[in-house]
Enzyme design. Structure first.
Site, PDB file in Angstrom:
ATOM      1  N   LEU A   2       0.858  -1.187   0.000  1.00 41.09           N
ATOM      2  CA  LEU A   2       0.000   0.000   0.000  1.00 41.09           C
ATOM      3  C   LEU A   2       0.893   1.236   0.000  1.00 41.09           C
ATOM      4  O   LEU A   2       1.815   1.327   0.798  1.00 41.09           O
ATOM      5  CB  LEU A   2      -0.899   0.037   1.250  1.00 41.09           C
ATOM      6  CG  LEU A   2      -1.950  -1.060   1.419  1.00 41.09           C
ATOM      7  CD1 LEU A   2      -2.645  -0.905   2.773  1.00 41.09           C
ATOM      8  CD2 LEU A   2      -2.984  -0.998   0.296  1.00 41.09           C
ATOM      9  N   HIS A   3       0.603   2.166  -0.903  1.00 39.53           N
ATOM     10  CA  HIS A   3       1.401   3.397  -0.904  1.00 39.53           C
ATOM     11  C   HIS A   3       0.646   4.622  -1.393  1.00 39.53           C
ATOM     12  O   HIS A   3       1.117   5.737  -1.221  1.00 39.53           O
ATOM     13  CB  HIS A   3       2.662   3.212  -1.759  1.00 39.53           C
ATOM     14  CG  HIS A   3       2.383   3.196  -3.234  1.00 39.53           C
ATOM     15  ND1 HIS A   3       1.905   2.088  -3.885  1.00 39.53           N
ATOM     16  CD2 HIS A   3       2.506   4.164  -4.179  1.00 39.53           C
ATOM     17  CE1 HIS A   3       1.756   2.360  -5.169  1.00 39.53           C
ATOM     18  NE2 HIS A   3       2.106   3.613  -5.375  1.00 39.53           N
ATOM     19  N   ARG A   4      -0.536   4.446  -1.992  1.00 35.71           N
ATOM     20  CA  ARG A   4      -1.229   5.600  -2.556  1.00 35.71           C
ATOM     21  C   ARG A   4      -1.760   6.503  -1.445  1.00 35.71           C
ATOM     22  O   ARG A   4      -2.285   6.023  -0.443  1.00 35.71           O
ATOM     23  CB  ARG A   4      -2.371   5.155  -3.468  1.00 35.71           C
ATOM     24  CG  ARG A   4      -1.855   4.405  -4.681  1.00 35.71           C
ATOM     25  CD  ARG A   4      -2.819   4.346  -5.833  1.00 35.71           C
ATOM     26  NE  ARG A   4      -2.170   3.651  -6.946  1.00 35.71           N
ATOM     27  CZ  ARG A   4      -1.375   4.235  -7.822  1.00 35.71           C
ATOM     28  NH1 ARG A   4      -1.137   5.524  -7.730  1.00 35.71           N
ATOM     29  NH2 ARG A   4      -0.819   3.545  -8.799  1.00 35.71           N
TER      30      ARG A   4
ATOM     31  N   ARG B 116       6.538   6.180   3.107  1.00 33.47           N
ATOM     32  CA  ARG B 116       5.429   7.032   3.522  1.00 33.47           C
ATOM     33  C   ARG B 116       4.497   6.286   4.476  1.00 33.47           C
ATOM     34  O   ARG B 116       4.056   6.803   5.491  1.00 33.47           O
ATOM     35  CB  ARG B 116       4.638   7.517   2.303  1.00 33.47           C
ATOM     36  CG  ARG B 116       3.429   8.382   2.679  1.00 33.47           C
ATOM     37  CD  ARG B 116       2.440   8.511   1.541  1.00 33.47           C
ATOM     38  NE  ARG B 116       3.008   9.238   0.416  1.00 33.47           N
ATOM     39  CZ  ARG B 116       3.117   8.742  -0.792  1.00 33.47           C
ATOM     40  NH1 ARG B 116       2.721   7.501  -1.036  1.00 33.47           N
ATOM     41  NH2 ARG B 116       3.626   9.449  -1.765  1.00 33.47           N
TER      42      ARG B 116
ATOM     43  N   ASP C   1      -2.337  -1.560  -4.006  1.00 34.41           N
ATOM     44  CA  ASP C   1      -2.930  -0.420  -4.696  1.00 34.41           C
ATOM     45  C   ASP C   1      -2.010   0.042  -5.818  1.00 34.41           C
ATOM     46  O   ASP C   1      -2.136   1.135  -6.341  1.00 34.41           O
ATOM     47  CB  ASP C   1      -3.260   0.730  -3.730  1.00 34.41           C
ATOM     48  CG  ASP C   1      -2.054   1.227  -2.947  1.00 34.41           C
ATOM     49  OD1 ASP C   1      -0.916   0.838  -3.280  1.00 34.41           O
ATOM     50  OD2 ASP C   1      -2.254   2.008  -1.993  1.00 34.41           O
TER      51      ASP C   1
END
Length: 370
Positions: free
Chosen positions: A215-217, A250, A289
């Site tokens: 997950l990074h969005r 992030r 994602d």
């Protein structure tokens, strides 16, 4: 018959992790032509958009990419700051040493910045992975795609959907070249070399008995409540099997603030290409994602769940093993029930995702510039 003689210098732009997987096979294809005494050369330009070794350096080593000829050193900062830094650095390079073509791949900031800069310097632009669209203007990548294709001369596409997107926007047929997917060139070449990551033995993973998650969005990870809801639903509906989560920098900060911790949730640092795809190939399923990962799971036949409302790679859903779940955490439970019941679709491999895309690209460029 003597080989035809060309005298062509191509700038290959790489700035972020996804770029390296796409540039590597194009370099291989150019080198194959050089062996035939074809006068084509490349200048590999690392913009510095990803400057962390885990995010870029290891990819050069694992994929056999030569050291960059130039590094623009763009570094961090906001998207606007990165864009400006890349454009200033590339403009200076082109003023000093112009090339015959700027070849950009994908949809990251470096792609857009270098395409615009080259075109303003009267250097033609070729875009690999042109024409893909999510329709979601909240995604920075979508703006990059639109801006890049607006100044592109030669469009190399992965699917008929991408072809249609370009034609509908007014691009002439003779500038569109359906060549396939360079990501799959890299995947198929390096698949025999996938490496078992250290986490495999450390936590006792077994083939087909764990899930990989990425997950990074910003829409999923920047707001703590949303991320917590996603994590809770995932953990509550994956029975008792391990989850391996290579954590984007992030996301790591936010997870730390939330204090999320489960015995079977194994959060690791970003992995190299060979290690990550070893995990994917041997997993039960992938939750992500990312767009690129959905292409790789499609070719490897691994069930994939995408936590987004839209995808720029619809062929991974219509033909492949990917399902678009959306961003509502409540969609996770029925998807997991489908997975664990053994009813996930098997999927198929899209046309021209055959490992020969880069050869088609280079051959087409030689024809265009003959």
């Amino acid at each position: 018959m003597k080989p035809k003689k060309y005298n062509m210098l191509i700038d290959l732009i790489a700035g972020a992790r996804p770029n390296f997987m796409k540039i590597a096979p194009i370099i291989d294809a150019i080198k194959e032509e050089q062996k035939k005494d074809v006068k084509i050369s490349f200048r590999l330009i690392h913009t510095g958009q990803h400057y962390d070794k885990n995010m870029s350096g290891s990819f050069f080593e694992q994929l056999g990419i030569p050291a960059p000829n130039e590094n623009l050193g763009a570094g961090g900062g906001t998207q606007a700051e990165q864009t400006a830094s890349i454009m200033i650095g590339y403009e200076k390079l082109l003023m000093d040493k112009p090339s015959d073509l700027c070849l950009v791949v994908g949809d990251v900031t470096s792609t857009m910045a270098c395409a615009i800069t080259a075109q303003k310097m009267h250097i033609p632009v070729a875009h690999v992975e042109a024409g893909i669209r999510s329709g979601d203007w909240k995604m920075p990548e979508e703006i990059n795609r639109l801006a890049t294709d607006a100044v592109t001369n030669y469009f190399f596409t992965t699917s008929d959907v991408a072809n249609s997107n370009l034609k509908n926007s007014g691009v002439e047929d003779e500038r569109i070249f359906f060549v396939g997917n360079v990501m799959i060139d890299t995947l198929l070449k390096h698949r025999p070399r996938f490496q078992k990551p250290s986490v495999w033995n450390e936590v006792g993973l077994e083939k087909g008995k764990y899930i990989v998650m990425t997950l990074h969005r910003p829409s999923n990870v920047d707001e703590e409540e949303i991320l917590k809801s996603l994590m809770d639903e995932i953990m509550n509906n994956t029975q008792d099997i391990p989850l391996v989560f290579p954590v984007h920098p992030r996301t790591a900060k936010i997870l730390k603030n939330l204090g999320i911790s489960y015995d079977r949730l194994h959060m690791v640092e970003p992995l190299g290409y060979l290690e990550f795809n070893y995990l994917v190939e041997n997993s039960l399923a992938v939750i992500t994602d990312s767009g690129g990962i959905t292409e790789e799971t499609t070719v490897m036949g691994i069930p994939c769940m995408t936590l987004r409302d839209s995808t720029e790679r619809p062929e991974t859903v219509t033909l492949g093993t990917n399902e678009l779940l959306g961003v509502n955490p409540k969609a996770i439970k029925p998807a997991m029930e489908k997975l664990f019941s053994g009813n996930w679709k098997s999927g198929s491999i899209p046309e021209l995702w055959d490992g020969k895309t880069s050869t088609r690209i280079v051959n087409q460029l030689l024809t265009l510039f003959a």
